[in-house]
Design an enzyme around this catalytic site. Structure first.
Site, short mmCIF file in Angstrom:
data_model
loop_
_atom_site.label_atom_id
_atom_site.label_comp_id
_atom_site.label_asym_id
_atom_site.label_seq_id
_atom_site.Cartn_x
_atom_site.Cartn_y
_atom_site.Cartn_z
N TYR A 99 -1.66 1.02 10.72
CA TYR A 99 -1.78 0.27 9.47
C TYR A 99 -0.59 0.57 8.55
O TYR A 99 0.02 -0.35 7.98
CB TYR A 99 -3.08 0.65 8.78
CG TYR A 99 -3.22 0.15 7.37
CD1 TYR A 99 -3.54 -1.18 7.10
CD2 TYR A 99 -3.04 1.01 6.28
CE1 TYR A 99 -3.67 -1.64 5.81
CE2 TYR A 99 -3.17 0.56 4.98
CZ TYR A 99 -3.48 -0.76 4.75
OH TYR A 99 -3.60 -1.21 3.46
N SER A 142 0.84 -1.20 0.00
CA SER A 142 0.00 0.00 0.00
C SER A 142 0.88 1.24 0.00
O SER A 142 1.98 1.24 0.57
CB SER A 142 -0.90 0.02 1.24
OG SER A 142 -1.56 1.27 1.36
#
Length: 251
Positions: free
Chosen positions: A157, A144
């Site tokens: 995250y 990501s």
């Protein structure tokens, strides 16, 4: 092995209900992939995903897989590879977590790290070893852009994805010359069930766009894929923004 047209004939998905992974599987089945393994925790959603892909003409198997149970990965995934060569492994499991809750509940934050990072390290090494033993194959790691630079809004995250990204890059370097390719995929905000209800970010995409980029990257034997491609330039700039200014940016 890949067929005469260069398309992978077999696919193992770790995270068998991932919308991005299933969109990728559909595209690969359309390109002659005929055997698919969906690995995930048993659920009606996993069974439904397998049934849908069977309807598209593939031989589909499900396998019990829990990212948190690293001790089981070698045996569980070893049984899949024992059934025959795997051309592509797509590592697509992960959780977003809840930043506000996770800051208040450290064990919840640890769970995010264990799934997104330590579980991926375990499964990634097992699959890499199996691919190396068979002498060919691709390991696709869904990372990501959140891992490129920690943001206040999702640094738990993001830090887990940063670790995963660094691990995958290093693994790719370690496997150079073995016939095994590691491809790191860095999407931005993707419209999925997991992000439903969250404020949409600039340059947002959907699972189909990410799947298309994955299939194109496999064909080109890319090492890193950004989705959309323009994020490469955006993140190159953001990495160098001074922290006091970065904190005030709406990112």
């Amino acid at each position: 092995m890949k067929d005469a047209f260069g398309a992978p004939q077999s696919l193992l998905v770790l995270g068998g209900t991932s919308e991005i992974a299933l969109a990728t599987a559909r595209r690969l089945i359309a390109l002659r992939t005929r055997r698919v393994w969906l690995a995930g925790r048993p659920s009606p959603a996993l069974d439904a995903a397998a049934a849908e892909l069977r309807g598209r003409g593939a031989e589909v198997h499900t396998v019990d897989f829990d990212a948190l149970d690293s001790a089981s990965h070698k045996v569980t995934l070893g049984k899949v590879f024992a059934e025959g060569d795997i051309d592509v492994v797509l590592m697509a499991f992960g959780v977003l977590g809840d930043q506000a809750r996770d800051e208040e509940e450290p064990m919840a934050a640890v769970r995010v790290a264990q799934i997104n990072y330590t579980g991926a390290v375990s499964a990634g090494l097992v699959c890499a070893g199996a691919l190396q033993a068979q002498g060919h194959g691709s390991l696709v790691v869904l990372s990501s852009v959140a891992g490129e630079r920690a943001r206040r809004a999702d640094f738990i995250y993001g830090s887990s994805k940063a670790g995963l990204d660094a691990f995958a890059q290093g693994l790719g370097d370690a496997l150079q010359g073995t016939g095994v390719q590691v491809m790191v995929v860095r999407p931005g905000f993707v419209r999925t069930r997991a992000t439903a209800g969250l404020p949409e970010q600039p340059l947002a995409t959907g699972p189909e766009e990410v799947a298309e980029a994955i299939v194109t990257g496999l064909r080109r034997r890319s090492e890193t894929v950004w989705v959309p491609g323009s994020l490469r330039v955006v993140m190159a700039a953001l990495r160098h923004v001074p922290r006091p200014l970065f904190r005030r940016l709406p990112v």
